[in-house]
Enzyme design. Structure first.
Site, PDB file in Angstrom:
ATOM      1  N   GLY A 143       0.924  -1.156   0.027  1.00 27.54           N
ATOM      2  CA  GLY A 143       0.019   0.038  -0.053  1.00 27.54           C
ATOM      3  C   GLY A 143       0.959   1.200   0.050  1.00 27.54           C
ATOM      4  O   GLY A 143       1.991   1.332  -0.712  1.00 27.54           O
ATOM      5  N   CYS A 144       0.414   2.104   0.934  1.00 29.43           N
ATOM      6  CA  CYS A 144       1.086   3.444   1.016  1.00 29.43           C
ATOM      7  C   CYS A 144       2.602   3.299   1.388  1.00 29.43           C
ATOM      8  O   CYS A 144       3.187   4.335   1.093  1.00 29.43           O
ATOM      9  CB  CYS A 144       0.364   4.501   1.742  1.00 29.43           C
ATOM     10  SG  CYS A 144      -1.152   4.865   1.149  1.00 29.43           S
ATOM     11  N   ALA A 145       2.937   2.538   2.048  1.00 32.33           N
ATOM     12  CA  ALA A 145       4.095   2.067   2.350  1.00 32.33           C
ATOM     13  C   ALA A 145       5.231   1.660   1.556  1.00 32.33           C
ATOM     14  O   ALA A 145       6.491   1.612   1.838  1.00 32.33           O
ATOM     15  CB  ALA A 145       4.347   1.072   3.729  1.00 32.33           C
ATOM     16  N   LEU A 348       3.594   5.302   5.546  1.00 32.26           N
ATOM     17  CA  LEU A 348       2.848   4.194   6.404  1.00 32.26           C
ATOM     18  C   LEU A 348       2.058   3.496   5.624  1.00 32.26           C
ATOM     19  O   LEU A 348       1.426   4.064   4.519  1.00 32.26           O
ATOM     20  CB  LEU A 348       1.894   5.071   7.613  1.00 32.26           C
ATOM     21  CG  LEU A 348       2.803   6.066   8.220  1.00 32.26           C
ATOM     22  CD1 LEU A 348       2.050   6.985   9.167  1.00 32.26           C
ATOM     23  CD2 LEU A 348       3.583   5.155   9.384  1.00 32.26           C
TER      24      LEU A 348
END
Length: 362
Positions: A143-145, A348
């Protein structure tokens, strides 16, 4: 230590204003939420002005099967991925000339918004003249990480192989995961926030003569990384896989988690390098959203000026999952940053997890 020599984007063709997406959401969600006007303030308060999608807004008003959406993902991921790689290897903002495809030893491909086997970089390698021996390391589900994690894994690869030049390619077509019939608040918030973006970074090992390639006075050198996963936090963010495709999970507790969890995480990381947050001059933050950025500054006691680039990317591109931090990194690398300045790159993602990189400009 491994260095970041270049970074570049490939921007999807359809530009959608936040006002237009708000009207789209009003039409779609008004029957499901009696307080729709209050909920729509998320579109206005997030400071996003526009986003980029691989399809126009009318496409999302129609039903599309999981297969159709995933086929669209593969098609656009290949085309935009090729552009991002080419832009990275010949970026005149950072490079004296063009880095040849044959010099690339490995490609780390990061994504969480579509599925492909063979993976996207294999398909790209059929169109671009990479060596047939280029290593492929696809990483899915961060994901965003994912962008920060990809940089960390590339750093470790270049520590092991100091003559290597490697690419980290991030491809996130978040819009294609949109579920027209999902009337959850998570889907509404996702509609206000997520966008499509593709980016690529070039990382090189210690024995690569960087002065041969770079035209910058200083470049970021990666000093170390830290990956952290919080126990019992699987429900904070991610996907719920159903017959129709990927349904977004997005907890409203994320800013609170950041405030309570991130500071000791960062302090532990910096302590390993005999540093504190007061030693940090630059904060290359993945802009998960306005509240997330505000939680960063509150948790780490940072001046608002340190999230300037992150806010600018959020305003003009929205949250492009893993690719977003590359857009922020690009802006930092275009700045003339003094030799010896220290920065943290942070993102994160699902897990709930964080990825941190410590960089110094040299």
């Amino acid at each position: 230590m491994p260095k970041i020599l270049s970074v570049a984007e490939a921007i999807p063709p359809f530009v959608i204003s936040q006002n237009d997406t708000m009207e789209f959401a009003r039409e779609l969600f008004s029957e499901s939420f009696k307080d729709i006007e209050r909920l729509l303030t998320a579109f206005q308060n997030g400071q996003i002005e526009k986003r980029h999608f691989v399809k126009g807004l009318d496409w999302f008003k129609k039903e599309h099967s999981f297969q159709e959406k995933n086929d669209t993902y593969i098609e656009n991921a290949i085309e935009l991925g090729k552009i991002a790689i080419q832009n990275c290897l010949e970026n005149k903002n950072f490079l004296n000339g063009t880095v040849d495809f044959s010099e690339i030893e490995a490609i780390f491909t990061i994504s969480s918004t579509g599925i492909a086997t063979p993976s996207i970089e294999a398909r790209i390698m059929n169109d671009l003249p990479f060596s047939t021996h280029t290593k492929r390391i696809p990483i899915w589900g961060l994901g965003c990480a994912g962008g920060a994690s990809g940089l960390s894994r590339a750093y470790e690869y270049c520590l092991a192989f100091p003559k290597a030049k490697v690419l980290v390619l991030s491809i996130e077509l978040c819009s294609l995961t949109f579920q027209k019939n999902d009337r959850s608040k998570s889907n509404l918030i996702g509609t206000s926030l997520f966008a499509d973006g593709v980016a690529c970074a070039l990382i090189v090992g210690d024995e690569v003569p960087t002065t041969t390639y770079t035209n910058k006075n200083t470049i970021p050198v990666i000093l170390g990384t830290q990956s952290t996963t919080k126990k019992d936090s699987l429900d904070v963010m991610g996907w719920d896989l159903k017959d129709e495709g990927l349904f977004v999970i997005f907890s409203k507790s994320i800013p609170v988690l950041i405030e309570n969890w991130l500071k000791p995480n960062v302090e532990t990381f910096l302590g390993k390098h005999k540093l504190t947050s007061k030693d940090i001059q630059h904060f290359i933050a993945h802009p998960g959203g306005l509240k997330v950025l505000e939680a960063y500054t509150k948790a780490l006691d940072l001046p608002p000026s340190m999230i300037h680039h992150s806010l600018e990317v959020l305003k003009t591109f929205g949250n492009m999952s893993s690719a977003t931090v590359f857009y922020v990194l690009d802006r930092f690398m275009q700045d003339e940053i003094p030799k010896g300045d220290i920065g943290i790159l942070a993102a994160l993602g699902p897990g709930f997890s964080s990825e941190l990189l410590l960089v110094r400009w040299e």
